[in-house]
Design an enzyme around this catalytic site. Structure first.
Site, PDB file in Angstrom:
ATOM      1  N   GLN A   1      56.127  45.384   3.566  1.00  0.00           N
ATOM      2  CA  GLN A   1      56.644  46.470   2.729  1.00  0.00           C
ATOM      3  C   GLN A   1      57.975  47.008   3.237  1.00  0.00           C
ATOM      4  O   GLN A   1      58.535  47.932   2.635  1.00  0.00           O
ATOM      5  CB  GLN A   1      55.618  47.607   2.665  1.00  0.00           C
ATOM      6  CG  GLN A   1      54.289  47.227   2.063  1.00  0.00           C
ATOM      7  CD  GLN A   1      54.373  46.859   0.591  1.00  0.00           C
ATOM      8  OE1 GLN A   1      55.296  47.262  -0.116  1.00  0.00           O
ATOM      9  NE2 GLN A   1      53.414  46.075   0.121  1.00  0.00           N
TER      10      GLN A   1
ATOM     11  N   ASP B   1      53.911  44.034  10.869  1.00  0.00           N
ATOM     12  CA  ASP B   1      53.710  43.635   9.478  1.00  0.00           C
ATOM     13  C   ASP B   1      54.859  44.246   8.685  1.00  0.00           C
ATOM     14  O   ASP B   1      54.882  45.440   8.421  1.00  0.00           O
ATOM     15  CB  ASP B   1      52.352  44.161   8.993  1.00  0.00           C
ATOM     16  CG  ASP B   1      52.118  43.942   7.497  1.00  0.00           C
ATOM     17  OD1 ASP B   1      53.058  43.495   6.801  1.00  0.00           O
ATOM     18  OD2 ASP B   1      51.009  44.238   7.023  1.00  0.00           O
TER      19      ASP B   1
ATOM     20  N   HIS C   1      46.948  47.074   6.311  1.00  0.00           N
ATOM     21  CA  HIS C   1      46.480  46.156   5.279  1.00  0.00           C
ATOM     22  C   HIS C   1      45.429  45.245   5.900  1.00  0.00           C
ATOM     23  O   HIS C   1      45.459  44.968   7.099  1.00  0.00           O
ATOM     24  CB  HIS C   1      47.684  45.346   4.778  1.00  0.00           C
ATOM     25  CG  HIS C   1      47.426  44.503   3.582  1.00  0.00           C
ATOM     26  ND1 HIS C   1      46.772  43.291   3.655  1.00  0.00           N
ATOM     27  CD2 HIS C   1      47.744  44.670   2.269  1.00  0.00           C
ATOM     28  CE1 HIS C   1      46.708  42.746   2.445  1.00  0.00           C
ATOM     29  NE2 HIS C   1      47.291  43.569   1.585  1.00  0.00           N
TER      30      HIS C   1
ATOM     31  N   LYS D   1      57.535  39.875  -2.479  1.00  0.00           N
ATOM     32  CA  LYS D   1      57.724  41.319  -2.577  1.00  0.00           C
ATOM     33  C   LYS D   1      59.201  41.717  -2.540  1.00  0.00           C
ATOM     34  O   LYS D   1      59.532  42.892  -2.690  1.00  0.00           O
ATOM     35  CB  LYS D   1      56.962  42.028  -1.450  1.00  0.00           C
ATOM     36  CG  LYS D   1      55.450  41.849  -1.511  1.00  0.00           C
ATOM     37  CD  LYS D   1      54.753  42.602  -0.383  1.00  0.00           C
ATOM     38  CE  LYS D   1      53.283  42.247  -0.287  1.00  0.00           C
ATOM     39  NZ  LYS D   1      52.484  42.732  -1.421  1.00  0.00           N
TER      40      LYS D   1
ATOM     41  N   CYS E   1      43.652  46.731  -0.550  1.00  0.00           N
ATOM     42  CA  CYS E   1      43.433  45.955   0.684  1.00  0.00           C
ATOM     43  C   CYS E   1      43.576  46.842   1.915  1.00  0.00           C
ATOM     44  O   CYS E   1      44.169  46.442   2.923  1.00  0.00           O
ATOM     45  CB  CYS E   1      44.394  44.772   0.766  1.00  0.00           C
ATOM     46  SG  CYS E   1      44.117  43.534  -0.512  1.00  0.00           S
TER      47      CYS E   1
END
Length: 409
Positions: free
Chosen positions: A201, A198, A121, A224, A364
């Site tokens: 997700q 990261d 991302h 999220k 993104c």
């Protein structure tokens, strides 16, 4: 499959869009909020609204209790060793930027390597680009396999004794790829580098254990994972956080302020300058309670089943290309696709006319779009409130779109 009784907890889903029942397939961008989270936010503002840490009155004490209680919930949720390692931030973007600025500027020198992947991302690309430019470092990319997965051989080829930072998403927001973070972390550590993850997700969809992963930093966002917008978390190993300088200065994060010099509070507060995101933390705590009650293992299994069924149904449509791993067990609940020569925005518009919300664009992830040799894609992303019937609606909606744009087939 998770019981669809859960859907009743999400009031926003009980509506029609363009005369059709809403099918929400954009949870990778932001998830919907259950009544438990909405009520927790309402209760905070109606009963406990006050600043934290500073006061001795009842409202201040209750607000502080709720805020720090949410930190403990986060600690347990990701299995951090201590609440000192849990920093509340605006989200994943702010957390990664904090590592790049707070850790990177102190430790990266000219010629050092920062290693990332093509699937990242933008929030996990641009901070490292800027750091590399500022410090004269080398930004390197790990090659992807043809199906958009990471091989450990390619990781070993990219990470060298000159590498100081490896940063990688746990789960791709485009391909759904689930990366072997624990193994990549070991390779990074074997070469003297730190590992930044990261987890935007990953945290909403599978059980995360930062101690088992052994990563040095882990970032994720509340919005999220059924929580409010504007709240996120940076996990960092205590010794690294203690050695870092804060990147934002002001109230809350100080110990003593003199005319020409100041000292900082201990962890975690030295990274939480100004009035913190109190209501956001309370809402995130409620979201964690909700997800724990369902079980992250159940959510992960549900999404594998959703992805498998979606790939099966969508593969029936001639002219439709699906990106990412073919094996549903190697991907999270994300299915990204293109329909022949039809622009993804046009596909998404037709789907919206039928009450189906998907994301269209570069997500993104422009370097990944270039790697895929496309300008944009459409993406359906699933969560605990989705059902196989939602996939059927998506499939029929895509058939409608194909018919609408039949001149390109």
């Amino acid at each position: 499959m998770i019981s669809q009784e859960l859907k009743k907890y999400f009031p926003i889903l009980d509506q029609e869009i363009n005369g059709n029942p809403l099918v929400y397939l954009d949870s990778a961008a932001t998830s919907q909020k259950p009544v438990q989270v909405i009520e927790a936010l309402k209760a905070y503002y109606e009963l406990d609204n006050s600043n934290v840490h500073r006061g001795v009155h009842t409202l201040g004490n209750r607000a502080t209790e709720s805020y720090e209680g949410a930190r403990e919930k986060v600690r347990k949720f990701i299995n951090a060793a201590s609440t000192e390692e849990v920093i509340f931030m605006r989200g994943t973007t702010t957390a990664i930027n904090t590592v790049a600025s707070g850790y990177g500027r102190m430790n990266i020198q000219a010629g050092d390597e920062i290693v990332i992947t093509y699937m990242e991302h933008h929030s996990n690309i641009i901070p490292w680009q800027q750091l590399a430019k500022e410090r004269g470092a080398v930004l390197k990319y790990i090659d992807l396999e043809d199906d958009g997965t990471i091989s450990l051989e390619n990781v070993r080829a990219a990470v060298t004794e000159n590498t100081k930072i490896v940063s990688m998403m746990y789960v791709s927001n485009v391909l759904g790829t689930m990366n072997p973070i624990r193994e990549v972390t070991k390779i990074a550590h074997d070469n003297g580098a730190i590992m930044v993850v990261d987890g935007a997700q990953a945290a909403p969809h599978l059980k995360v254990d930062v101690q088992a992963l052994d990563c040095d930093f882990f970032a994720f966002s509340g919005h999220k994972m059924c929580g409010p917008t504007g709240i996120g978390v940076l996990y960092g190993k205590k010794d690294l956080l203690e050695a870092m300088e804060p990147v934002e200065f002001g109230g809350e994060m100080i110990d003593f302020v003199g005319l020409y010099d100041s000292t900082w509070k201990e962890l975690p507060w030295k990274f939480e300058g100004g009035t913190p995101i109190i209501a956001g933390a309370v809402g995130l705590g409620a979201a964690i309670d909700f997800l724990n009650e369902i079980g992250l293992e159940n959510i992960e299994q549900h999404e594998h089943e959703m992805a498998a069924y979606a790939m099966e149904r969508l593969s029936e449509i001639d002219g439709l290309t699906i990106y990412g791993p073919a094996d549903p067990l190697k991907r999270a609940g994300v299915v990204t696709f293109n329909l022949s020569e039809v622009h993804p925005h046009d596909v998404a518009t037709v789907l919206d006319m039928n009450g189906i919300a998907v994301r269209a664009g570069h997500h993104c992830a422009q370097p990944l779009m270039k790697w895929l040799d496309v300008t944009a894609t459409a993406r359906a992303s699933f969560y605990l409130y989705n059902s196989l019937e939602d996939v059927d609606r998506l499939t029929e909606g895509l058939r409608t779109a194909k018919e609408y744009f039949s001149d390109v087939f």
